[in-house]
Write an enzyme that holds these catalytic residues in place. Structure first.
Site, PDB file in Angstrom:
ATOM      1  CB  CYS A   1      -1.593  -2.029   0.692  1.00 34.74           C
ATOM      2  SG  CYS A   1      -1.003  -2.449  -0.943  1.00 34.74           S
TER       3      CYS A   1
ATOM      4  CG  HIS B   1      -2.599   2.969  -0.116  1.00 30.40           C
ATOM      5  ND1 HIS B   1      -1.985   2.536   1.020  1.00 30.40           N
ATOM      6  CD2 HIS B   1      -2.164   2.148  -1.116  1.00 30.40           C
ATOM      7  CE1 HIS B   1      -1.208   1.491   0.726  1.00 30.40           C
ATOM      8  NE2 HIS B   1      -1.307   1.231  -0.559  1.00 30.40           N
TER       9      HIS B   1
HETATM   10  N1  GLN Z   1       4.583  -4.632  -1.337  1.00 29.93           N
HETATM   11  C1  GLN Z   1       3.258  -4.889  -1.589  1.00 29.93           C
HETATM   12  C2  GLN Z   1       2.839  -4.960  -3.041  1.00 29.93           C
HETATM   13  O1  GLN Z   1       3.402  -4.298  -3.911  1.00 29.93           O
HETATM   14  C3  GLN Z   1       2.445  -3.865  -0.822  1.00 29.93           C
HETATM   15  C4  GLN Z   1       2.367  -2.511  -1.474  1.00 29.93           C
HETATM   16  C5  GLN Z   1       1.610  -1.532  -0.628  1.00 29.93           C
HETATM   17  O2  GLN Z   1       1.542  -1.673   0.590  1.00 29.93           O
HETATM   18  N2  GLN Z   1       1.063  -0.518  -1.254  1.00 29.93           N
HETATM   19  O3  GLN Z   1       1.955  -5.698  -3.318  1.00 29.93           O
END
Ligand code: GLN
Length: 264
Positions: free
Chosen positions: A95, A207
């Protein structure tokens, strides 16, 4: 044999439970009798530290923490990380991490943040009004040679199950997608691709954490890391995956994918 696992910014990039990937790699290597050393790669680390690891894990982060990381991951550290991934050190990046390995990330608020450019991809957050991409995600790995390796090992197409939670939308340039979405948003909810794959580095929005839910990916990373390090063929002893298999089966049933997805 020793496996040194580099963990990118453990304090800043552990918002979404991706620490589970580190534990999964550590345990699955130790259960096979390998020594494991965890090496935090953070603001206190020297760039030289990056060169000492055999496998790299990066988790997700909220925009603010991600920005702090991206500002720190410049110069000699950026060069060292890029060099590792370009020369075949395996890694799993979830992510926020792929966003910083890409060309840039445009957050909902504030300025565009330059990425490392290891992966030819761009990420834009469409603004706070836009819905986040949240939910279970299922995809088939298509990246070569990862897909072929896993197909040979599993005897069926490799299907990943995870959980995504992102505002940013990622668009791939000249880099292979990791897989094709079966259910969920993936990179941007439009083009059907999920993640990216470069040398032996897996980049994904999943995740879950990813590796305990899809242990075949953990084993692929461990095997590649040891083979790269010791330059010899490594075969990993099988482990009892009953719990993971049952969890996957339960999720495929819940998502009404049992008839489409053979793997359990
Ligand atoms: N900040 C990023 C987004 O919202 C990554 C989010 C995350 O790592 N789950 O796209």
């Amino acid at each position: 044999m020793e496996l040194r696992i580099g963990w990118l910014y453990p304090k800043l990039m552990s918002t979404y439970g991706d620490r589970g990937n580190v534990i999964c790699l550590q345990k699955r290597a130790q259960w096979r009798g390998f020594d494991v050393t965890l090496v935090p790669l953070d603001r206190q680390s020297e760039a030289a530290q990056f060169a000492t690891v055999d496998l790299i894990v990066g988790g997700g982060a909220q925009d603010r923490q991600q920005e702090i990381v991206m500002r720190d991951l410049q110069g000699a550290k950026a060069i060292a990380l890029k060099e590792k991934l370009d020369t075949g050190t395996p890694g799993v990046f979830t992510c926020g991490s792929p966003q910083l390995l890409g060309k840039y990330y445009e957050p909902a608020l504030g300025q565009r943040i330059e990425g490392l450019g290891v992966l030819d991809l761009e990420t834009k957050h469409p603004g706070l009004e836009a819905p986040r991409c949240i939910g279970n995600v299922v995809f088939e790995i298509t990246a070569s040679p990862l897909a072929e390796d896993l197909q040979a090992q599993l005897g069926e197409p490799p299907i990943v199950i995870g959980f995504e939670n992102h505002g940013g939308r990622t668009y791939l340039g000249n880099v292979a997608p990791l897989g094709k979405v079966i259910q969920g948003y993936g990179n941007n909810g439009q083009d059907g691709w999920e993640g990216a794959f470069h040398r032996h580095a897996i980049a994904t929005y999943s995740h879950g954490p990813l590796l305990p839910k899809n242990p075949f990916l953990a084993d692929w990373l461990i095997q590649k890391a040891l083979q790269e390090k010791y330059q010899t063929a490594i075969s990993l002893a099988p482990l009892d995956n009953t719990t993971a298999t049952q969890a996957r089966k339960a999720m495929f049933e819940r998502l009404e994918l049992s008839s489409r997805v053979k793997t359990a």
